[in-house]
Design an enzyme around this catalytic site. Structure first.
Site, PDB file in Angstrom:
ATOM      1  CE  LYS A  67      -4.124  -1.721   0.023  1.00 31.69           C
ATOM      2  NZ  LYS A  67      -5.088  -1.418  -1.023  1.00 31.69           N
TER       3      LYS A  67
ATOM      4  CB  SER B  53      -3.213 -11.235   1.994  1.00 30.00           C
ATOM      5  OG  SER B  53      -2.086 -10.446   2.264  1.00 30.00           O
TER       6      SER B  53
END
Lengths: 325, 281
Positions: free
Chosen positions: A52, A273
């Site tokens: 991110k 993830s």
């Protein structure tokens, strides 16, 4: 800046690019398919610890360039953690504040990290009974602040902002192409805002239309932070189904067990993830036998210790008993 | 194309915008909690908190007539006002408030179609953090209209007789008993499943993607044709705690015009905990 000597004048010079890519590391013990090497792109090597960083930096730079952050105006953004952590740290380093709207289910470590990074936090209860198309409580609350208090807040909106796609088209995609010398046949990634899959997918398809773009998603009812099941994807305006060859649905519990295997067999401290993506990639490697896979590993395990213990109770340390005589 | 049976109970966001600040029109935002209201609401709207203001805080019940009167007096509402309700979560809690207003006999109460999400996502609609200036009233309510509500003894009786439509508006996993409540919810029951004979018609079946109600034709097809709700029978809608079922209650009673529709606000958290109550999975 000198990427070789790794001496920088500020943290932002470390942001990745084709000249300064995040590492690709091969999976060795967990992948038995010799004809289908799998490489993990370690996005936790970004300066603020996750994939991110790329979107957050692009969003912040765009707001600054458009003059949206003058006169003490801050940012408001819905986030499951990583975008908020990156954005808060970057914003504070540039002298702005971030109000992060965070769903309750976000792990405790991430909420604390957001505060450490300097975000103001507003925590909203989880959706009571989601209906398609209505969006998350956190997204709506952030939009409400941006609309009702526009003088105080601007919302970058990672779910709709094309900059979130563009940055992956300009950095992550070219990095992978150069690092693999064009040998990549399969890209494995998860779906959240879809900035990564759409940006990298578009770039790689331009280079080689035969590259398979595989999205790996957790089963419904999952608690893997940051990810979305396709049925939850309507909130993201950046999702482009035409780029995706296959969406694999993987039992979300495997996200945690595979992450643990990565830690204990590969020396890769990958988060859940990444574990989910590895499982999807192993399934495709076993099926196709031949290829060259790159997996985007979004972040590392440190922010998920409580989730790991919840899913793998054996990880709970048994503290010494204090006996009072 | 047919009309809703009672189109007058709905107003559109554009209508609300055109009528902002007009005398005799009172806007009320009803949220599960008032965080959303505090962050920004329609100019002039007062905010009701479903958890703390629309339910009795001691026993499990709707607020009393006196509490309802105080709530509306403090909100500056007069019995002759048109009250426009809207709220979060696709108007669930606004629908519950609508049911409560109808119970206490408020003449003109309406829902803003699509709730706060629709307003929020329309570029020409304003939000404010400013609270309205309120001139308190002396609101007097009627005795509650108990024909709109069903309590447990009647539900048990009706269940045994099998002469009613029972509409379970929860998610399919709650209906089958796979889960007792959606993940993370604190209000649960002792057992999972549904009332024997109930039809599973999740509340969201009635809503479009933008949160508005589907058209009368679509609703008629879903509820009456596809799901077999018999308009000649009396109907009871229930969910887990009575707010999602208020949404469906509005659909069945006012949009489709079924004659005798009751909301079972005790819903699954009550029924699923009763010793000996028959359950189907």
């Amino acid at each position: 800046m000198d990427n070789k000597a790794r001496v920088y004048e500020n943290i932002f010079e470390m942001m990745p690019s084709e000249e300064n890519p995040t590492p690709l590391v091969r999976i060795n013990r967990l992948n038995s398919q010799a004809g289908f090497p799998l490489y993990a792109k370690l996005e936790w090597m970004n300066p603020f610890g996750s994939v991110k960083d790329r979107a957050a930096w692009a969003l912040l730079r765009d707001l600054e360039e458009r003059g949206e952050l003058r006169n003490g105006r801050g940012l408001v953004e819905p986030t499951s953690g990583n975008t908020g952590i990156s954005l808060a740290a970057m914003a504070r380093a540039h002298g702005y504040r971030l109000l992060a709207i965070v769903p309750n289910k976000v792990p405790h470590e991430k909420k604390v990290m957001l505060k450490i990074a300097g975000a103001d936090l507003e925590i909203v209860s989880d959706e009571l009974c989601p209906a398609p198309g209505l969006g998350d409580g956190s997204i709506n609350l952030a939009k409400t602040h941006a609309k009702a208090s526009a003088h105080r807040y601007v919302m970058p909106n990672q779910y709709e902002n094309e900059k979130n796609v563009e940055v992956h088209f300009k950095t992550t995609g070219p990095e992978i192409w150069t690092q693999t010398q064009g040998r990549i046949t399969h890209l494995f990634t998860s779906l959240g805002t879809c900035g990564t899959v759409t940006g990298v997918g578009r770039f790689l398809r331009e280079k080689n239309p035969k590259i398979k773009i595989i999205a790996v998603q957790p089963t419904e009812g999952h608690d893997v932070p940051g990810l979305r099941n396709v049925r939850q994807l309507e909130v993201s305006k950046l999702f482009d189904p035409s780029l995706i060859d296959d969406i694999l649905e993987v039992d979300f519990n495997l996200a945690y067990t595979r992450a643990l295997e990565l830690c204990q067999n590969e020396g890769l401290f990958a988060g859940p993830s990444s574990g989910l993506i590895l499982e999807g990639a192993l399934q495709v490697a076993a099926r196709d036998r031949s290829g060259f896979g790159v997996m985007i590993f979004p972040d590392n395990i440190f922010k998920y210790t409580s989730n790991m213990v919840k899913h793998i109770p054996e990880l709970q340390p048994q503290d010494a008993k204090v006996i009072i005589p | 194309m047919t009309e809703y049976s009672h189109p007058e109970i709905l107003v559109e966001t554009d209508w609300v915008k055109q009528n902002l600040g007009k005398p005799g029109i009172k806007l009320v935002e009803v949220d599960v909690d008032t965080k959303a209201y505090d962050a920004g609401h329609i100019p002039g709207a007062v905010g009701f908190n479903w958890q703390s203001q629309l339910q009795d805080q001691v026993r499990r019940d709707i607020i009393s007539k006196q509490e309802f009167e105080k709530l509306l007096s403090d909100a500056g509402v007069s019995p002759s006002d048109s009250v426009i309700l809207y709220g979060d979560n696709n108007n669930w809690f606004a629908s519950y408030a609508f049911w409560l207003f109808k119970m206490y006999g408020h003449k003109d109460v309406r829902l803003m179609n699509g709730g706060r999400v629709k307003w929020l996502n329309e570029a020409d609609k304003e939000l404010t953090t400013e609270r309205p200036k309120i001139a308190p009233t002396q609101y007097r309510a009627g005795e509650p209209d108990t024909s709109l509500r069903v309590l447990l003894p009647e539900v048990l009786k009706v269940q045994a007789e099998k002469r009613h439509n029972l509409v379970d508006v929860r998610s399919p996993d709650e209906f089958t008993g796979k889960v007792i409540a959606p993940p993370g919810m604190t209000e649960t029951a002792q057992r999972g499943g549904h009332i024997p004979g109930a039809k599973s018609i999740p509340w969201s079946t009635a809503a479009n993607a933008d949160g508005t109600f589907k058209s009368a034709d679509e609703l008629r097809k879903i509820y009456l044709e596809d799901k077999g709700v018999d308009p000649k029978k009396d109907t009871i809608a229930y969910c887990r705690i009575g707010e999602r079922s208020s949404h469906t209650w509005v659909v069945l009673k006012y949009l489709l015009g079924l004659t005798n529709v009751k909301n079972y606000d005790g819903s699954w958290t009550e029924y699923g905990s009763v010793v000996g109550a028959p359950i189907e999975k």
